[in-house]
Design a protein around this motif. Structure first.
Motif, PDB file in Angstrom:
ATOM      1  N   PRO A  52      -6.570   3.029  20.854  1.00 28.71           N
ATOM      2  CA  PRO A  52      -7.277   3.292  20.550  1.00 28.71           C
ATOM      3  C   PRO A  52      -7.751   2.723  19.123  1.00 28.71           C
ATOM      4  O   PRO A  52      -9.456   2.722  18.829  1.00 28.71           O
ATOM      5  N   LEU A  53      -6.849   2.686  18.172  1.00 28.63           N
ATOM      6  CA  LEU A  53      -7.997   2.433  16.390  1.00 28.63           C
ATOM      7  C   LEU A  53      -7.042   0.988  16.303  1.00 28.63           C
ATOM      8  O   LEU A  53      -7.082   0.304  15.453  1.00 28.63           O
ATOM      9  N   ALA A  54      -6.399   0.043  17.419  1.00 28.99           N
ATOM     10  CA  ALA A  54      -5.704  -1.366  17.175  1.00 28.99           C
ATOM     11  C   ALA A  54      -7.731  -1.848  16.211  1.00 28.99           C
ATOM     12  O   ALA A  54      -8.416  -2.320  16.489  1.00 28.99           O
ATOM     13  N   GLY A  55      -6.773  -2.958  15.235  1.00 34.18           N
ATOM     14  CA  GLY A  55      -7.592  -3.431  14.523  1.00 34.18           C
ATOM     15  C   GLY A  55      -8.609  -2.311  13.304  1.00 34.18           C
ATOM     16  O   GLY A  55      -8.909  -3.128  12.310  1.00 34.18           O
ATOM     17  N   ARG A  56      -8.327  -1.373  12.448  1.00 32.66           N
ATOM     18  CA  ARG A  56      -8.118  -0.889  12.345  1.00 32.66           C
ATOM     19  C   ARG A  56      -7.668  -0.454  10.672  1.00 32.66           C
ATOM     20  O   ARG A  56      -6.886  -0.566  11.302  1.00 32.66           O
ATOM     21  N   VAL A  57      -8.349  -0.117   9.799  1.00 34.14           N
ATOM     22  CA  VAL A  57      -7.694  -0.451   8.580  1.00 34.14           C
ATOM     23  C   VAL A  57      -7.261   1.068   8.254  1.00 34.14           C
ATOM     24  O   VAL A  57      -8.560   1.355   7.708  1.00 34.14           O
ATOM     25  N   VAL A  58      -7.292   1.777   7.619  1.00 34.99           N
ATOM     26  CA  VAL A  58      -7.190   3.262   7.094  1.00 34.99           C
ATOM     27  C   VAL A  58      -6.319   2.914   6.302  1.00 34.99           C
ATOM     28  O   VAL A  58      -5.401   3.626   5.776  1.00 34.99           O
ATOM     29  N   VAL A  59      -6.829   3.713   4.389  1.00 35.15           N
ATOM     30  CA  VAL A  59      -5.916   4.431   3.416  1.00 35.15           C
ATOM     31  C   VAL A  59      -5.742   4.950   3.219  1.00 35.15           C
ATOM     32  O   VAL A  59      -6.667   6.548   3.368  1.00 35.15           O
ATOM     33  N   ILE A  60      -5.033   6.475   2.996  1.00 34.40           N
ATOM     34  CA  ILE A  60      -4.039   7.395   3.332  1.00 34.40           C
ATOM     35  C   ILE A  60      -3.785   7.808   1.580  1.00 34.40           C
ATOM     36  O   ILE A  60      -2.868   6.961   1.152  1.00 34.40           O
ATOM     37  N   ASP A  61      -4.197   8.436   0.623  1.00 36.41           N
ATOM     38  CA  ASP A  61      -4.138   8.394  -0.115  1.00 36.41           C
ATOM     39  C   ASP A  61      -3.004  10.132  -0.139  1.00 36.41           C
ATOM     40  O   ASP A  61      -3.867  11.251  -0.751  1.00 36.41           O
ATOM     41  N   PRO A  62      -2.225   9.871  -0.672  1.00 34.19           N
ATOM     42  CA  PRO A  62      -1.054  11.758  -1.110  1.00 34.19           C
ATOM     43  C   PRO A  62      -0.967  11.935  -2.326  1.00 34.19           C
ATOM     44  O   PRO A  62      -1.158  11.119  -3.666  1.00 34.19           O
ATOM     45  N   GLY A  63      -2.277  12.864  -2.621  1.00 36.27           N
ATOM     46  CA  GLY A  63      -2.504  13.553  -4.494  1.00 36.27           C
ATOM     47  C   GLY A  63      -1.166  13.778  -5.028  1.00 36.27           C
ATOM     48  O   GLY A  63      -0.309  14.232  -4.540  1.00 36.27           O
ATOM     49  N   HIS A  64      -1.388  12.902  -6.328  1.00 41.84           N
ATOM     50  CA  HIS A  64      -0.567  12.869  -7.205  1.00 41.84           C
ATOM     51  C   HIS A  64       1.162  12.265  -7.119  1.00 41.84           C
ATOM     52  O   HIS A  64       0.938  11.841  -6.271  1.00 41.84           O
ATOM     53  N   GLN A  65       1.783  13.184  -7.779  1.00 40.86           N
ATOM     54  CA  GLN A  65       3.196  12.665  -7.441  1.00 40.86           C
ATOM     55  C   GLN A  65       3.918  13.411  -8.026  1.00 40.86           C
ATOM     56  O   GLN A  65       3.630  13.818  -9.193  1.00 40.86           O
ATOM     57  N   LEU A  66       5.034  13.857  -7.087  1.00 38.91           N
ATOM     58  CA  LEU A  66       6.318  15.350  -7.855  1.00 38.91           C
ATOM     59  C   LEU A  66       6.743  14.951  -9.218  1.00 38.91           C
ATOM     60  O   LEU A  66       6.858  15.579  -9.789  1.00 38.91           O
ATOM     61  N   GLY A  67       6.600  13.070  -9.612  1.00 42.59           N
ATOM     62  CA  GLY A  67       7.365  13.328 -11.306  1.00 42.59           C
ATOM     63  C   GLY A  67       6.618  13.194 -12.197  1.00 42.59           C
ATOM     64  O   GLY A  67       6.675  13.511 -13.766  1.00 42.59           O
ATOM     65  N   ASN A  68       4.814  13.530 -11.658  1.00 45.94           N
ATOM     66  CA  ASN A  68       3.878  13.512 -13.093  1.00 45.94           C
ATOM     67  C   ASN A  68       3.878  14.258 -14.496  1.00 45.94           C
ATOM     68  O   ASN A  68       3.942  14.109 -15.471  1.00 45.94           O
ATOM     69  N   HIS A  69       4.759  15.595 -13.683  1.00 53.30           N
ATOM     70  CA  HIS A  69       5.197  16.845 -15.300  1.00 53.30           C
ATOM     71  C   HIS A  69       6.062  16.073 -16.181  1.00 53.30           C
ATOM     72  O   HIS A  69       5.920  16.399 -17.437  1.00 53.30           O
ATOM     73  N   ARG A  70       6.930  14.787 -15.443  1.00 51.33           N
ATOM     74  CA  ARG A  70       7.967  13.774 -16.296  1.00 51.33           C
ATOM     75  C   ARG A  70       7.217  13.112 -17.639  1.00 51.33           C
ATOM     76  O   ARG A  70       7.979  12.638 -18.007  1.00 51.33           O
ATOM     77  N   PHE A  71       6.241  12.879 -17.363  1.00 49.94           N
ATOM     78  CA  PHE A  71       5.991  11.702 -17.689  1.00 49.94           C
ATOM     79  C   PHE A  71       4.117  11.904 -18.344  1.00 49.94           C
ATOM     80  O   PHE A  71       2.501  11.192 -18.270  1.00 49.94           O
ATOM     81  N   PRO A  72       3.459  12.979 -19.084  1.00 52.01           N
ATOM     82  CA  PRO A  72       2.660  13.708 -19.964  1.00 52.01           C
ATOM     83  C   PRO A  72       1.721  12.136 -20.321  1.00 52.01           C
ATOM     84  O   PRO A  72       0.934  12.525 -20.140  1.00 52.01           O
ATOM     85  N   ALA A  73       2.638  11.534 -20.773  1.00 57.55           N
ATOM     86  CA  ALA A  73       1.365  10.885 -22.149  1.00 57.55           C
ATOM     87  C   ALA A  73       1.207   9.198 -20.867  1.00 57.55           C
ATOM     88  O   ALA A  73      -0.142   9.312 -21.359  1.00 57.55           O
ATOM     89  N   ARG A  74       1.652   9.435 -19.842  1.00 53.16           N
ATOM     90  CA  ARG A  74       1.624   7.825 -19.065  1.00 53.16           C
ATOM     91  C   ARG A  74       0.328   8.637 -18.433  1.00 53.16           C
ATOM     92  O   ARG A  74      -0.478   8.057 -18.113  1.00 53.16           O
ATOM     93  N   ILE A  75       0.337   9.763 -18.113  1.00 50.49           N
ATOM     94  CA  ILE A  75      -0.846  10.783 -17.165  1.00 50.49           C
ATOM     95  C   ILE A  75      -2.200  11.247 -18.023  1.00 50.49           C
ATOM     96  O   ILE A  75      -2.709  11.089 -17.386  1.00 50.49           O
ATOM     97  N   ASN A  76      -1.592  10.700 -19.075  1.00 46.33           N
ATOM     98  CA  ASN A  76      -3.310  11.895 -19.926  1.00 46.33           C
ATOM     99  C   ASN A  76      -3.644  10.726 -20.391  1.00 46.33           C
ATOM    100  O   ASN A  76      -4.546  10.628 -21.423  1.00 46.33           O
ATOM    101  N   GLY A  77      -2.980   9.093 -20.073  1.00 45.92           N
ATOM    102  CA  GLY A  77      -3.760   8.159 -20.797  1.00 45.92           C
ATOM    103  C   GLY A  77      -5.151   8.239 -20.060  1.00 45.92           C
ATOM    104  O   GLY A  77      -5.203   8.271 -18.460  1.00 45.92           O
ATOM    105  N   GLN A  78      -5.944   7.416 -20.831  1.00 44.68           N
ATOM    106  CA  GLN A  78      -7.355   7.543 -19.874  1.00 44.68           C
ATOM    107  C   GLN A  78      -7.435   6.428 -19.305  1.00 44.68           C
ATOM    108  O   GLN A  78      -6.946   5.148 -19.806  1.00 44.68           O
ATOM    109  N   VAL A  79      -7.863   6.393 -18.180  1.00 43.71           N
ATOM    110  CA  VAL A  79      -9.078   5.500 -17.900  1.00 43.71           C
ATOM    111  C   VAL A  79      -9.913   5.140 -16.928  1.00 43.71           C
ATOM    112  O   VAL A  79     -10.318   6.485 -16.904  1.00 43.71           O
ATOM    113  N   PRO A  80     -10.684   3.970 -16.693  1.00 45.63           N
ATOM    114  CA  PRO A  80     -11.766   3.810 -15.496  1.00 45.63           C
ATOM    115  C   PRO A  80     -11.912   5.116 -14.496  1.00 45.63           C
ATOM    116  O   PRO A  80     -11.141   5.133 -14.267  1.00 45.63           O
ATOM    117  N   ALA A  81     -12.887   5.409 -14.892  1.00 43.90           N
ATOM    118  CA  ALA A  81     -13.773   6.062 -13.435  1.00 43.90           C
ATOM    119  C   ALA A  81     -14.528   6.231 -12.848  1.00 43.90           C
ATOM    120  O   ALA A  81     -15.197   7.377 -12.517  1.00 43.90           O
TER     121      ALA A  81
END
Length: 271
Positions: A52-81
């Motif tokens: 029934p969903l042929a031709g449909r395009v869905v984006v799923i965004d799994p929150g965060h990433q397991l290793g984020n806590h190991r890259f504080p400089a990366r994840i604390n960098g400011q980005v457009p929001a």
């Protein structure tokens, strides 16, 4: 403001794997269905009771990433929001027993993606792994994910971690009518939020007891994942990992219930 790319979409339908900074788990890396060609077919033919969903395009965004806590400089960098900047990402929360939000979101998102593909949809995930040596993607990448390929919707999967007494239940967050960012998608996004809410209720999940309004729906203008989207999008906080919801989240049957609810919500929105 209508920011979609119109006829240029067809050029962008073949998305290559573009390497990001070391350790980054970026949107283009999940640009293909597993075992499927990268080119997206938008043909509506082939829809049937079986697909029934042929031709449909869905984006799923799994929150965060397991290793984020190991890259504080990366994840604390400011980005457009969406008219302001925010940190790239956060570590997410966990249950009191240490089961991470990133892992919960990843497991549920993979189940949802598998079921939607079984129903004929093309599905894209905003990250392709759940690893300690990876970080991101940043919220600006997550926000734009799906724009260039003209996705029908984007669903961002999360969980909360509040210590408020008795805090439990889910809520669905939609963008406001905010020019020039989300005024073009806020109406369909509200419909998507209502569809997801109704489907989760049908799976016997209760609405959040700790969110103002108490109806399971929220509107926020401070989330880059919503603000930068050109397609209908919502963020769903499936429950409170620091409360009684943890028992459901840490069980395979519980995650299967969440999956059934989210898939039913997507199907209801797509008609």
């Amino acid at each position: 403001m209508l920011r979609r790319l119109g006829a240029v979409l067809l050029v962008a339908l073949v998305v290559g794997a573009v390497p990001g900074p070391t350790g980054a788990d970026t949107w283009p890396l999940e640009s293909r269905n597993e075992g499927a060609p990268a080119t997206i077919s938008l043909s509506q033919s082939g829809r049937s009771a079986g697909v029934p969903l042929a031709g449909r395009v869905v984006v799923i965004d799994p929150g965060h990433q397991l290793g984020n806590h190991r890259f504080p400089a990366r994840i604390n960098g400011q980005v457009p929001a969406g008219g302001f900047t925010k940190p790239c990402n956060t570590t997410g929360t966990s249950t009191n027993g240490g089961y991470p939000e990133a892992t919960f979101a990843w497991q549920v998102s993979r189940l949802v993606a598998r079921r939607l593909r079984d129903l004929g949809a093309t599905v894209r995930l905003t990250r392709h792994s759940n690893r300690q040596d990876r970080w991101g993607p940043c919220v600006d990448e997550r926000g734009r994910a799906g724009n260039a390929i003209g996705a029908d919707l984007k669903l961002s999967v999360h969980a909360d971690g509040t210590y408020a007494a008795g805090a439990r239940g889910f809520h669905v967050i939609a963008p406001p009518d905010r020019a020039p960012w989300t005024n073009d998608i806020f109406r369909p996004s509200r419909r998507l939020a209502a569809a997801v809410k109704g489907a989760l209720l049908s799976q016997r999940f209760g609405v959040a007891t700790y969110i103002a309004g108490g109806d399971g729906l929220d509107v926020r203008s401070d989330l880059g994942t919503l603000n930068l989207s050109d397609v209908p999008t919502v963020m769903v906080e499936l429950g409170n990992m620091r409360g009684s919801d943890a028992r459901v989240m840490t069980s395979a049957p519980g995650r299967a219930r969440y999956t059934r609810g989210l898939v039913a919500g997507v199907r209801a929105f797509l008609g």
